[in-house]
Design a protein around this motif. Structure first.
Motif, short mmCIF file in Angstrom:
data_model
loop_
_atom_site.label_atom_id
_atom_site.label_comp_id
_atom_site.label_asym_id
_atom_site.label_seq_id
_atom_site.Cartn_x
_atom_site.Cartn_y
_atom_site.Cartn_z
N ALA A 168 0.82 -1.22 0.00
CA ALA A 168 0.00 0.00 0.00
C ALA A 168 0.85 1.26 0.00
O ALA A 168 0.40 2.32 -0.46
CB ALA A 168 -0.93 0.00 1.21
N PHE A 169 2.07 1.16 0.53
CA PHE A 169 2.95 2.33 0.62
C PHE A 169 4.29 2.03 -0.03
O PHE A 169 4.80 0.91 0.06
CB PHE A 169 3.21 2.69 2.09
N LEU A 195 -4.85 10.27 8.90
CA LEU A 195 -4.90 9.43 7.71
C LEU A 195 -5.49 8.09 8.13
O LEU A 195 -4.93 7.40 8.99
CB LEU A 195 -3.49 9.25 7.14
N THR A 196 -6.61 7.71 7.56
CA THR A 196 -7.28 6.48 7.96
C THR A 196 -8.01 5.88 6.78
O THR A 196 -7.79 6.28 5.63
CB THR A 196 -8.24 6.75 9.15
N ASP A 197 -8.86 4.89 7.03
CA ASP A 197 -9.63 4.27 5.95
C ASP A 197 -11.07 4.06 6.39
O ASP A 197 -11.92 4.91 6.17
CB ASP A 197 -8.97 2.97 5.50
N TYR A 198 -11.33 2.92 7.04
CA TYR A 198 -12.68 2.60 7.47
C TYR A 198 -12.80 2.68 8.99
O TYR A 198 -13.81 2.30 9.56
CB TYR A 198 -13.05 1.18 7.00
N ASP A 233 -7.26 -0.75 -0.66
CA ASP A 233 -7.78 -2.09 -0.96
C ASP A 233 -9.30 -2.09 -0.91
O ASP A 233 -9.92 -3.04 -0.44
CB ASP A 233 -7.22 -3.11 0.04
N HIS A 234 -9.89 -1.05 -1.42
CA HIS A 234 -11.32 -0.82 -1.26
C HIS A 234 -12.16 -2.00 -1.76
O HIS A 234 -13.04 -2.50 -1.04
CB HIS A 234 -11.73 0.45 -2.00
N ILE A 248 -10.03 11.59 -0.63
CA ILE A 248 -9.89 10.14 -0.72
C ILE A 248 -8.79 9.80 -1.72
O ILE A 248 -8.74 10.35 -2.82
CB ILE A 248 -11.20 9.48 -1.16
N ALA A 249 -7.92 8.88 -1.33
CA ALA A 249 -6.88 8.36 -2.22
C ALA A 249 -7.05 6.85 -2.33
O ALA A 249 -7.27 6.16 -1.33
CB ALA A 249 -5.50 8.70 -1.68
N TYR A 250 -6.91 6.33 -3.55
CA TYR A 250 -7.02 4.89 -3.78
C TYR A 250 -5.67 4.26 -4.11
O TYR A 250 -5.56 3.04 -4.16
CB TYR A 250 -8.01 4.60 -4.92
N GLY A 251 -4.66 5.10 -4.32
CA GLY A 251 -3.32 4.60 -4.62
C GLY A 251 -2.28 5.49 -3.98
O GLY A 251 -2.56 6.63 -3.56
N PHE A 252 -1.04 4.98 -3.93
CA PHE A 252 0.00 5.71 -3.20
C PHE A 252 0.37 7.04 -3.84
O PHE A 252 0.55 8.05 -3.14
CB PHE A 252 1.26 4.82 -3.08
N GLU A 253 0.47 7.08 -5.17
CA GLU A 253 0.82 8.34 -5.83
C GLU A 253 -0.25 9.40 -5.56
O GLU A 253 0.07 10.58 -5.34
CB GLU A 253 0.99 8.11 -7.33
N GLU A 254 -1.49 8.97 -5.59
CA GLU A 254 -2.59 9.89 -5.31
C GLU A 254 -2.49 10.40 -3.87
O GLU A 254 -2.73 11.58 -3.58
CB GLU A 254 -3.92 9.18 -5.54
N LEU A 255 -2.11 9.51 -2.96
CA LEU A 255 -1.97 9.89 -1.55
C LEU A 255 -0.87 10.93 -1.37
O LEU A 255 -1.06 11.92 -0.67
CB LEU A 255 -1.66 8.65 -0.71
N ILE A 256 0.28 10.70 -1.98
CA ILE A 256 1.40 11.64 -1.85
C ILE A 256 1.00 13.03 -2.36
O ILE A 256 1.33 14.06 -1.75
CB ILE A 256 2.65 11.13 -2.60
N ASN A 257 0.27 13.07 -3.46
CA ASN A 257 -0.17 14.36 -4.00
C ASN A 257 -1.10 15.07 -3.02
O ASN A 257 -1.03 16.29 -2.86
CB ASN A 257 -0.87 14.16 -5.34
N ILE A 258 -1.94 14.32 -2.36
CA ILE A 258 -2.84 14.91 -1.37
C ILE A 258 -2.06 15.43 -0.17
O ILE A 258 -2.33 16.53 0.35
CB ILE A 258 -3.90 13.89 -0.92
N LEU A 259 -1.06 14.66 0.26
CA LEU A 259 -0.27 15.08 1.41
C LEU A 259 0.52 16.35 1.12
O LEU A 259 0.89 17.08 2.05
CB LEU A 259 0.68 13.95 1.83
N LYS A 260 0.78 16.59 -0.15
CA LYS A 260 1.46 17.84 -0.50
C LYS A 260 0.52 19.04 -0.43
O LYS A 260 0.95 20.18 -0.64
CB LYS A 260 2.04 17.72 -1.91
#
Length: 415
Positions: free
Chosen positions: A243-244, A301-304, A324-325, A348-360
C-alpha cells in the motif's frame, strides 16, 4: 464438539450461579479488550479513581500490566487471582469496552453491565453483522441454532444494561446492534473523548526531535483492522507492504519536516515493526491509545476506522486512504448502509501516488470550502450531544445516583 458443548454449558451454569453472590453497591470492576489499559473504560476508571465516586478495580489477564498499575497507585488484580475472582463476583458494576470478558465472562450475572464500546458504528457491529467471517456468530436460521450460538459465544449474547451514545444516529445503531431499547442509552459523549477536555494537563507530548525542536506537521495513520485475516499470525503478508512506498513516503516526510505516527490495530501491530526503521516514521501501535496526543495531530490518515468520528470535535483534517477498497468490501464485514451517503469530510486516495499528492496539500479553495461544509455536517450527525453541558462523567454519575443504582456512594456531592 463435545468439549465445546461441555465448556459452554459449564460457563453458562457458573454464570447463572454468580447471580446469587451479594454485590457491593459502591464497587465497580473495569476491563479492556486484549487485557490492555485503554479506551473508554480506562478513562472512566481514571476519573472515578480521582473523584472517589465509587471503589474502582481494574481486572486484567496481563500480570505485567497489573503490576504496572499498582506501582502507579491504582487498584488492580489479575483475572484469576483470588482477589480478582472475589471482586468479579461481588462488584455491582461491570464496566468494559467490548464484552463482559474484558473483566470476567463467568461471574457477571447479577451485576449492572455498562458497555462503553470501543468505536462508533461505521462498519456493521454485533447482531447487525450479516457478511464476512464474523457473521456466523450472530446470524441464526432457527431457534436451536440461536440457542447453540448463545452457548458457544456466551459473552457476545449478554446484553448490557446501559451504553453511552452521542447522537440519535448512534442511538439507532446501538439499539439494533446490541438489541437494546432507547431507554438503555445515555445521551452524552464518551470517556475517551471527554477526558482530555476535563483534564487538559494530562495531554501527552510527541515533539521529540533529537535537537528538541518540533515537527512542522504531525500525521497520524490509524487504519482499521482488516478482519478477513482472522489468523493474525506473522506469516500473513502485511497489507501495508504494497500500500505504501515507504522509502518515498519517508523522503517526503523528511523534506517536509513531518512526523508520521503509525498506529496499527492491536490485531495487526506486529506488522508495524517492518516500517518503523524509516526516518520520520514512528511506530506507536503498542501505545494504550492515541487520545492523549490528538491535540498535536495536524492530519488523520485512515480508511474505514471510526477514529475519524472521534476527531471530528477537534476539527482535525482527515484523508481517507482506501488502497484495498474492492477486496475489503468483498471480504470483510459490510459497512452500514447509511455510510454510503455520508458527507465526504476528507479527500480520498485509492493509490500511493494519489496519496502523496494529497499530502502535498494541493487543494483548491473550492475543495477546501466543500470539505469544511461536509465536516460540519458530520460533526452534527455524530456529535449532536457534544456541547459544554455534555460531559459524560457528570451525566453518568447523575444517571447512576438518580436511579439509585449506587449504594453508599463515596462522593455524596453529586446532585
Amino acid at each position: 464438539m463435545k468439549t465445546n458443548l461441555f465448556t459452554s454449558l459449564l460457563k453458562k451454569c457458573i454464570y447463572g450461579l454468580s447471580w446469587f453472590f451479594p454485590r457491593q453497591g459502591n464497587k465497580a470492576v473495569f476491563g479492556c479488550y486484549k487485557n490492555l489499559f485503554a479506551d473508554n473504560s480506562k478513562y472512566l476508571y481514571l476519573h472515578w479513581h480521582k473523584n472517589k465516586f465509587m471503589h474502582v478495580i481494574w481486572i486484567s489477564g496481563d500480570a505485567s500490566l497489573v503490576n504496572a498499575l499498582r506501582k502507579k497507585g491504582f487498584i488492580a488484580y489479575e483475572r484469576w487471582s483470588l482477589e480478582g475472582v472475589y471482586h468479579a463476583l461481588t462488584a455491582r458494576f461491570y464496566i468494559y469496552n467490548s464484552y463482559i470478558g474484558d473483566v470476567n465472562q463467568w461471574f457477571a450475572s447479577g451485576s449492572i453491565k455498562i458497555n462503553l464500546w470501543h468505536g462508533s458504528p461505521l462498519k456493521r457491529i454485533e447482531f447487525d453483522i450479516d457478511h464476512g467471517p464474523l457473521a456466523h456468530k450472530y446470524q441464526s436460521n432457527s431457534y436451536w441454532q440461536k440457542t447453540w450460538h448463545s452457548l458457544l459465544y456466551h459473552q457476545e449474547y449478554v446484553r448490557p444494561q446501559l451504553m453511552l451514545s452521542p447522537s440519535p444516529l448512534v442511538d439507532r445503531l446501538f439499539c439494533s446492534a446490541f438489541r437494546l431499547q432507547k431507554k438503555q442509552l445515555l445521551s452524552c459523549g464518551n470517556p475517551r473523548t471527554d477526558f482530555y477536555r476535563r483534564y487538559p494537563d494530562k495531554c501527552q507530548s510527541i515533539n521529540s526531535k533529537p535537537d528538541g525542536t518540533s515537527y512542522k506537521k504531525v500525521i497520524l495513520y490509524a487504519p482499521s483492522w482488516r478482519d478477513a485475516n482472522l489468523s493474525n499470525t506473522e506469516t500473513v503478508q502485511s497489507p501495508y507492504e504494497k500500500a505504501f512506498n515507504w522509502g518515498v513516503l519517508s523522503q517526503f516526510l523528511v523534506n517536509s519536516d513531518c512526523l508520521f505516527l503509525l498506529r496499527l490495530h492491536p490485531n495487526e501491530r506486529h506488522y508495524a515493526k517492518h516500517f518503523s526503521a524509516y526516518p520520520n516514521v514512528r511506530d506507536i501501535s503498542s501505545w494504550e491509545d492515541v487520545y492523549g496526543i490528538l491535540h498535536q495531530v495536524d492530519l488523520l490518515l485512515t480508511d474505514y476506522s471510526s477514529l475519524f468520528i472521534d476527531v471530528l470535535p477537534l476539527n482535525i483534517p482527515i484523508v481517507f486512504y482506501l488502497f484495498d477498497h474492492e477486496s475489503y468490501i468483498k471480504n470483510s464485514r459490510n459497512c452500514y448502509e447509511y455510510s454510503q451517503y455520508l458527507p465526504q469530510a476528507g479527500l480520498i486516495a485509492y493509490g500511493f501516488e494519489e496519496l502523496i499528492n494529497i499530502l502535498k496539500n494541493n487543494t483548491s479553495k473550492k475543495q477546501t470550502e466543500t470539505l469544511h461544509l461536509a465536516y460540519t455536517q458530520l460533526q452534527k450527525l455524530y456529535w449532536q450531544e457534544m456541547n459544554e453541558h455534555s460531559d459524560c462523567f457528570e451525566l453518568l454519575e447523575r444517571y447512576i445516583c438518580r436511579r439509585n443504582l449506587l449504594k453508599s456512594p463515596l462522593n455524596t456531592q453529586i446532585s
